[in-house]
Design a protein around this motif. Structure first.
Motif, PDB file in Angstrom:
ATOM      1  N   ILE A  32       0.807  -1.224   0.000  1.00 44.95           N
ATOM      2  CA  ILE A  32       0.000   0.000   0.000  1.00 44.95           C
ATOM      3  C   ILE A  32       0.837   1.268   0.000  1.00 44.95           C
ATOM      4  N   ALA A  33       2.138   1.138   0.266  1.00 42.52           N
ATOM      5  CA  ALA A  33       2.987   2.332   0.271  1.00 42.52           C
ATOM      6  C   ALA A  33       4.446   1.914   0.213  1.00 42.52           C
ATOM      7  N   GLU A  34       5.266   2.816  -0.313  1.00 38.68           N
ATOM      8  CA  GLU A  34       6.712   2.622  -0.286  1.00 38.68           C
ATOM      9  C   GLU A  34       7.372   3.988  -0.255  1.00 38.68           C
ATOM     10  N   CYS A  35       8.477   4.087   0.464  1.00 41.11           N
ATOM     11  CA  CYS A  35       9.188   5.376   0.514  1.00 41.11           C
ATOM     12  C   CYS A  35      10.638   5.143   0.917  1.00 41.11           C
ATOM     13  N   GLY A  36      11.459   6.163   0.696  1.00 33.51           N
ATOM     14  CA  GLY A  36      12.877   6.060   1.001  1.00 33.51           C
ATOM     15  C   GLY A  36      13.327   6.980   2.111  1.00 33.51           C
ATOM     16  N   ASP A  37      12.359   7.651   2.731  1.00 33.15           N
ATOM     17  CA  ASP A  37      12.672   8.597   3.805  1.00 33.15           C
ATOM     18  C   ASP A  37      12.020   8.116   5.101  1.00 33.15           C
ATOM     19  N   PRO A  38      12.819   7.851   6.146  1.00 25.81           N
ATOM     20  CA  PRO A  38      12.249   7.314   7.387  1.00 25.81           C
ATOM     21  C   PRO A  38      11.253   8.247   8.069  1.00 25.81           C
ATOM     22  N   GLU A  39      11.479   9.557   7.975  1.00 20.16           N
ATOM     23  CA  GLU A  39      10.537  10.498   8.588  1.00 20.16           C
ATOM     24  C   GLU A  39       9.201  10.488   7.834  1.00 20.16           C
ATOM     25  N   GLU A  40       9.284  10.382   6.508  1.00 18.01           N
ATOM     26  CA  GLU A  40       8.074  10.269   5.709  1.00 18.01           C
ATOM     27  C   GLU A  40       7.354   8.948   6.035  1.00 18.01           C
ATOM     28  N   ALA A  41       8.153   7.905   6.285  1.00 19.96           N
ATOM     29  CA  ALA A  41       7.578   6.597   6.613  1.00 19.96           C
ATOM     30  C   ALA A  41       6.749   6.653   7.891  1.00 19.96           C
ATOM     31  N   ILE A  42       7.211   7.412   8.855  1.00 14.69           N
ATOM     32  CA  ILE A  42       6.475   7.549  10.116  1.00 14.69           C
ATOM     33  C   ILE A  42       5.108   8.178   9.856  1.00 14.69           C
ATOM     34  N   GLU A  43       5.088   9.238   9.054  1.00 12.97           N
ATOM     35  CA  GLU A  43       3.830   9.918   8.733  1.00 12.97           C
ATOM     36  C   GLU A  43       2.907   9.006   7.916  1.00 12.97           C
ATOM     37  N   MET A  44       3.493   8.272   6.964  1.00 13.23           N
ATOM     38  CA  MET A  44       2.691   7.378   6.148  1.00 13.23           C
ATOM     39  C   MET A  44       2.089   6.249   6.984  1.00 13.23           C
ATOM     40  N   ALA A  45       2.866   5.752   7.938  1.00 17.98           N
ATOM     41  CA  ALA A  45       2.366   4.682   8.811  1.00 17.98           C
ATOM     42  C   ALA A  45       1.205   5.180   9.663  1.00 17.98           C
ATOM     43  N   LYS A  46       1.307   6.436  10.117  1.00 16.26           N
ATOM     44  CA  LYS A  46       0.200   7.028  10.895  1.00 16.26           C
ATOM     45  C   LYS A  46      -1.082   7.047  10.068  1.00 16.26           C
ATOM     46  N   MET A  47      -0.961   7.447   8.823  1.00 17.93           N
ATOM     47  CA  MET A  47      -2.137   7.606   7.964  1.00 17.93           C
ATOM     48  C   MET A  47      -2.663   6.271   7.438  1.00 17.93           C
ATOM     49  N   ARG A  48      -1.743   5.407   6.970  1.00 18.70           N
ATOM     50  CA  ARG A  48      -2.170   4.191   6.280  1.00 18.70           C
ATOM     51  C   ARG A  48      -2.365   2.998   7.207  1.00 18.70           C
ATOM     52  N   GLN A  49      -1.674   2.995   8.370  1.00 17.39           N
ATOM     53  CA  GLN A  49      -1.787   1.897   9.346  1.00 17.39           C
ATOM     54  C   GLN A  49      -1.581   0.517   8.691  1.00 17.39           C
ATOM     55  N   PRO A  50      -0.445   0.299   8.055  1.00 19.13           N
ATOM     56  CA  PRO A  50      -0.208  -0.997   7.399  1.00 19.13           C
ATOM     57  C   PRO A  50      -0.072  -2.125   8.423  1.00 19.13           C
ATOM     58  N   HIS A  51      -0.377  -3.327   7.975  1.00 20.15           N
ATOM     59  CA  HIS A  51      -0.174  -4.475   8.861  1.00 20.15           C
ATOM     60  C   HIS A  51       1.323  -4.689   9.127  1.00 20.15           C
ATOM     61  N   ILE A  52       2.105  -4.561   8.049  1.00 16.17           N
ATOM     62  CA  ILE A  52       3.541  -4.858   8.112  1.00 16.17           C
ATOM     63  C   ILE A  52       4.342  -3.717   7.491  1.00 16.17           C
ATOM     64  N   VAL A  53       5.439  -3.344   8.146  1.00 15.80           N
ATOM     65  CA  VAL A  53       6.413  -2.422   7.555  1.00 15.80           C
ATOM     66  C   VAL A  53       7.735  -3.164   7.406  1.00 15.80           C
ATOM     67  N   LEU A  54       8.277  -3.182   6.193  1.00 18.43           N
ATOM     68  CA  LEU A  54       9.627  -3.700   5.959  1.00 18.43           C
ATOM     69  C   LEU A  54      10.568  -2.517   6.059  1.00 18.43           C
ATOM     70  N   MET A  55      11.379  -2.504   7.116  1.00 19.91           N
ATOM     71  CA  MET A  55      12.165  -1.320   7.469  1.00 19.91           C
ATOM     72  C   MET A  55      13.666  -1.543   7.304  1.00 19.91           C
ATOM     73  N   ASP A  56      14.257  -0.847   6.339  1.00 20.90           N
ATOM     74  CA  ASP A  56      15.722  -0.836   6.226  1.00 20.90           C
ATOM     75  C   ASP A  56      16.268  -0.094   7.436  1.00 20.90           C
ATOM     76  N   ILE A  57      17.327  -0.613   8.062  1.00 21.53           N
ATOM     77  CA  ILE A  57      17.794   0.034   9.293  1.00 21.53           C
ATOM     78  C   ILE A  57      18.831   1.118   9.031  1.00 21.53           C
ATOM     79  N   ASN A  58      19.489   1.087   7.858  1.00 24.09           N
ATOM     80  CA  ASN A  58      20.536   2.070   7.564  1.00 24.09           C
ATOM     81  C   ASN A  58      20.010   3.188   6.680  1.00 24.09           C
ATOM     82  N   MET A  59      19.454   4.208   7.318  1.00 21.27           N
ATOM     83  CA  MET A  59      18.914   5.351   6.574  1.00 21.27           C
ATOM     84  C   MET A  59      19.217   6.638   7.318  1.00 21.27           C
ATOM     85  N   SER A  60      18.950   7.742   6.667  1.00 15.62           N
ATOM     86  CA  SER A  60      19.116   9.049   7.289  1.00 15.62           C
ATOM     87  C   SER A  60      17.935   9.935   6.842  1.00 15.62           C
TER      88      SER A  60
END
Length: 213
Positions: A32-60
């Motif tokens: 339902i969503a994909e992004c390359g910015d962790p801060e954007e991911a936080i906002e998207m997770a708030k809005m979309r409430q996905p069941h699963i997030v696949l999270m790369d740990i090495n980001m800025s």
């Protein structure tokens, strides 16, 4: 049966698009969503409430660890799986500590990623085979470590000779003109270095290895 909704967070576009295509082709999943910015991911997770997030740990500018912690705070029903090139168990432990339910390395196969998603979606924790094999190997190495005989000091070996002869700690203290407390400290260090639990085990060890002393 409803599909498992997935959000992919990785700062490499090709990786995002590849996983989006692979998982989106599986009828059990919906990306339902994909992004390359962790801060954007936080906002998207708030809005979309996905069941699963696949999270790369090495980001800025913030790491996947921080993003995971915040996503879990703002979207507690969302489950996070850490995805990383790092195969050190410490990274997996840290991800679990900040709230992730799973961890897979980028060496993992498509089948293992699918397995991880399904297990985590069911409420189970999942650590990939690569990490589990490393942990298992470390445990085996620890179990196979023998007594550290080479680290015994000259005084400790001297005390072992007295113990072998049947002398008590008090008698050893008198013979060596040292305090009883000092003898007990040496005995404690001997047990630790030989990986023995108590004085009886030490006596058995000495009797079983007469040539060592």
């Amino acid at each position: 049966m409803s599909k498992v909704s997935i959000m992919i967070v990785d700062d490499h576009k090709l990786i995002r698009e590849t996983w989006s295509f692979i998982l989106g082709s599986d009828p059990r999943f919906e990306v339902i969503a994909e992004c390359g910015d962790p801060e954007e991911a936080i906002e998207m997770a708030k809005m979309r409430q996905p069941h699963i997030v696949l999270m790369d740990i090495n980001m800025s500018p913030i790491s996947g660890f921080d993003a995971t912690e915040q996503i879990r705070r703002f979207s507690p029903e969302t489950k996070v799986i850490g995805v990383s090139m790092h195969s050190q168990p410490a990274y997996a432990r840290k991800m679990l500590q900040v709230g992730a339910q799973g961890y897979v390395t980028k060496n993992s196969s498509k089948d293992e990623m699918v397995k991880a998603i399904l297990e985590v979606d069911k409420g189970n924790k999942y650590i990939c085979d690569e990490i589990r094999h490393i942990i298992s190997g470390q445990l085996n190495d620890a179990e196979n470590e023998g007594p550290d005989i080479q680290s015994l000091t000259e005084r400790e070996i001297q005390i072992i000779h007295f113990i072998k002869a049947g002398n008590s700690s008090k008698e050893i203290a008198q013979q060596l003109d040292i305090s009883l407390k000092t003898v007990e400290v040496h005995r404690h260090n001997i047990l630790k270095k030989l990986k023995l639990k108590n004085a009886a085990a030490l006596v058995n060890f000495i009797n079983s290895n007469p040539s060592l002393y």
